[in-house]
Design a protein around this motif. Structure first.
Motif, PDB file in Angstrom:
ATOM      1  N   SER A  85      -5.393 -21.842   4.364  1.00 46.65           N
ATOM      2  CA  SER A  85      -6.065 -22.356   4.203  1.00 46.65           C
ATOM      3  C   SER A  85      -4.888 -23.984   4.083  1.00 46.65           C
ATOM      4  O   SER A  85      -5.734 -24.972   5.176  1.00 46.65           O
ATOM      5  CB  SER A  85      -7.461 -22.575   3.698  1.00 46.65           C
ATOM      6  OG  SER A  85      -7.678 -21.014   3.815  1.00 46.65           O
ATOM      7  N   PRO A  86      -4.853 -24.329   3.024  1.00 47.16           N
ATOM      8  CA  PRO A  86      -3.858 -25.678   3.229  1.00 47.16           C
ATOM      9  C   PRO A  86      -3.259 -26.150   4.234  1.00 47.16           C
ATOM     10  O   PRO A  86      -2.752 -27.115   4.158  1.00 47.16           O
ATOM     11  CB  PRO A  86      -3.789 -25.694   1.493  1.00 47.16           C
ATOM     12  CG  PRO A  86      -4.419 -24.781   1.200  1.00 47.16           C
ATOM     13  CD  PRO A  86      -5.086 -23.290   2.107  1.00 47.16           C
ATOM     14  N   GLY A  87      -1.923 -24.920   4.325  1.00 47.77           N
ATOM     15  CA  GLY A  87      -1.488 -24.820   5.058  1.00 47.77           C
ATOM     16  C   GLY A  87      -1.374 -25.196   6.187  1.00 47.77           C
ATOM     17  O   GLY A  87      -0.860 -26.046   7.317  1.00 47.77           O
ATOM     18  N   LEU A  88      -3.138 -24.263   6.945  1.00 45.58           N
ATOM     19  CA  LEU A  88      -3.485 -24.449   8.534  1.00 45.58           C
ATOM     20  C   LEU A  88      -4.038 -26.141   8.485  1.00 45.58           C
ATOM     21  O   LEU A  88      -3.523 -27.042   9.712  1.00 45.58           O
ATOM     22  CB  LEU A  88      -4.897 -23.815   8.702  1.00 45.58           C
ATOM     23  CG  LEU A  88      -5.787 -23.549  10.294  1.00 45.58           C
ATOM     24  CD1 LEU A  88      -3.772 -23.718  10.901  1.00 45.58           C
ATOM     25  CD2 LEU A  88      -6.360 -22.638  10.486  1.00 45.58           C
ATOM     26  N   ALA A  89      -4.556 -26.797   7.379  1.00 41.92           N
ATOM     27  CA  ALA A  89      -4.969 -28.346   7.379  1.00 41.92           C
ATOM     28  C   ALA A  89      -4.186 -29.144   7.551  1.00 41.92           C
ATOM     29  O   ALA A  89      -3.987 -29.615   8.413  1.00 41.92           O
ATOM     30  CB  ALA A  89      -5.904 -28.281   6.141  1.00 41.92           C
ATOM     31  N   ARG A  90      -3.122 -28.932   6.825  1.00 43.83           N
ATOM     32  CA  ARG A  90      -1.636 -29.794   7.167  1.00 43.83           C
ATOM     33  C   ARG A  90      -1.276 -29.714   8.319  1.00 43.83           C
ATOM     34  O   ARG A  90      -0.468 -30.580   8.958  1.00 43.83           O
ATOM     35  CB  ARG A  90      -0.468 -29.348   5.933  1.00 43.83           C
ATOM     36  CG  ARG A  90      -0.979 -29.915   4.036  1.00 43.83           C
ATOM     37  CD  ARG A  90       0.332 -29.677   3.862  1.00 43.83           C
ATOM     38  NE  ARG A  90       0.456 -28.631   3.122  1.00 43.83           N
ATOM     39  CZ  ARG A  90       0.065 -27.426   2.614  1.00 43.83           C
ATOM     40  NH1 ARG A  90      -1.147 -27.655   2.425  1.00 43.83           N
ATOM     41  NH2 ARG A  90       0.831 -26.246   2.587  1.00 43.83           N
ATOM     42  N   HIS A  91      -0.880 -28.474   9.258  1.00 43.20           N
ATOM     43  CA  HIS A  91      -0.271 -27.838   9.725  1.00 43.20           C
ATOM     44  C   HIS A  91      -0.856 -29.030  11.474  1.00 43.20           C
ATOM     45  O   HIS A  91      -0.679 -29.498  12.115  1.00 43.20           O
ATOM     46  CB  HIS A  91      -0.442 -26.432  10.270  1.00 43.20           C
ATOM     47  CG  HIS A  91       0.413 -26.933  11.812  1.00 43.20           C
ATOM     48  ND1 HIS A  91       1.541 -26.505  12.386  1.00 43.20           N
ATOM     49  CD2 HIS A  91      -0.037 -25.100  12.790  1.00 43.20           C
ATOM     50  CE1 HIS A  91       1.833 -26.321  13.460  1.00 43.20           C
ATOM     51  NE2 HIS A  91       0.636 -26.159  13.646  1.00 43.20           N
ATOM     52  N   LEU A  92      -2.181 -28.644  11.348  1.00 43.10           N
ATOM     53  CA  LEU A  92      -3.397 -28.910  12.279  1.00 43.10           C
ATOM     54  C   LEU A  92      -3.166 -31.015  11.862  1.00 43.10           C
ATOM     55  O   LEU A  92      -2.824 -31.961  13.360  1.00 43.10           O
ATOM     56  CB  LEU A  92      -3.998 -28.884  11.897  1.00 43.10           C
ATOM     57  CG  LEU A  92      -4.597 -28.232  12.859  1.00 43.10           C
ATOM     58  CD1 LEU A  92      -6.393 -27.103  12.165  1.00 43.10           C
ATOM     59  CD2 LEU A  92      -4.559 -27.642  13.465  1.00 43.10           C
ATOM     60  N   SER A  93      -2.574 -31.222  11.008  1.00 41.48           N
ATOM     61  CA  SER A  93      -2.853 -32.782  10.924  1.00 41.48           C
ATOM     62  C   SER A  93      -0.790 -33.081  11.214  1.00 41.48           C
ATOM     63  O   SER A  93      -0.913 -34.209  11.833  1.00 41.48           O
ATOM     64  CB  SER A  93      -3.489 -33.018   9.267  1.00 41.48           C
ATOM     65  OG  SER A  93      -2.769 -34.207   8.802  1.00 41.48           O
ATOM     66  N   GLU A  94      -0.746 -32.707  11.541  1.00 43.37           N
ATOM     67  CA  GLU A  94       1.247 -33.153  11.876  1.00 43.37           C
ATOM     68  C   GLU A  94       0.562 -32.595  13.080  1.00 43.37           C
ATOM     69  O   GLU A  94       1.537 -33.662  13.513  1.00 43.37           O
ATOM     70  CB  GLU A  94       1.898 -32.102  11.609  1.00 43.37           C
ATOM     71  CG  GLU A  94       2.362 -31.881   9.446  1.00 43.37           C
ATOM     72  CD  GLU A  94       2.686 -31.041   9.321  1.00 43.37           C
ATOM     73  OE1 GLU A  94       3.415 -30.002   9.857  1.00 43.37           O
ATOM     74  OE2 GLU A  94       3.255 -30.603   7.967  1.00 43.37           O
ATOM     75  N   LEU A  95      -0.480 -31.893  14.206  1.00 41.35           N
ATOM     76  CA  LEU A  95       0.173 -31.706  14.688  1.00 41.35           C
ATOM     77  C   LEU A  95      -0.368 -33.123  15.573  1.00 41.35           C
ATOM     78  O   LEU A  95      -0.366 -33.568  16.648  1.00 41.35           O
ATOM     79  CB  LEU A  95      -0.840 -30.449  15.867  1.00 41.35           C
ATOM     80  CG  LEU A  95       0.200 -29.149  15.457  1.00 41.35           C
ATOM     81  CD1 LEU A  95      -0.756 -28.143  15.489  1.00 41.35           C
ATOM     82  CD2 LEU A  95       1.156 -29.276  16.520  1.00 41.35           C
TER      83      LEU A  95
END
Length: 159
Positions: A85-95
């Protein structure tokens, strides 16, 4: 940033629909979150692999008709990348940081996504190595998007 979930099949069972609606309501405070339901095509009993492929392709055409060329597309597939979940949050933020302001998630019907949808996708996401009903996968995706938004906002979310 906007997020859209394009899914084949209606959430017919009341509990799934209620959960999806609840997460969409919660997500609305974080931006634009849209759900597009497309009809799933009937699958004849004992359909041959060729017939199944035709059904997937027709469903895929309907999905692709809803995608804009500028959309960043994430297809939900079993072999896709798995995030915590934290990785998905970071990934969406990076996008978002990279200017990918319209993110579209694709969920196929009971037969899965067509190859044309997978080919159009910019990446593939896996909820698990296990297979889930597409209705449940949609609710799980919405919950994970809600969790990601809470994480990005620095808000507490149970683990």
């Amino acid at each position: 940033m906007s997020h859209t979930v394009i899914a084949v099949g209606r959430l017919k069972e009341k509990p799934y629909r209620q959960m999806a609606d609840e997460y969409l309501k919660r997500l609305s405070r974080y931006g634009k979150f849209t759900e597009i339901e497309l009809p799933d095509l009937p699958e004849p009993a004992n359909a041959s692999p060729a017939i199944q492929e035709q059904i997937k392709e027709r469903e895929g055409e309907a999905i692709l008709a809803k995608i804009k060329p500028s959309d960043y597309v994430i297809a939900l597939t079993i072999p896709g990348k798995q995030w915590d979940s934290p990785g998905l949050a970071r990934h969406l933020s990076e996008l978002a940081t990279r200017g990918k302001s319209d993110v579209v998630f694709l969920i196929g019907g009971s037969l899965g996504l067509s190859q044309s949808c997978i080919d159009r996708a910019d990446e593939q996401l896996s909820m698990s190595a296990m297979t889930f009903p597409h209705q449940l996968a949609r609710v799980m995706l919405l919950e994970q998007l809600y969790r990601a938004m809470k994480i990005q906002s620095g808000e507490r979310y149970h683990k």
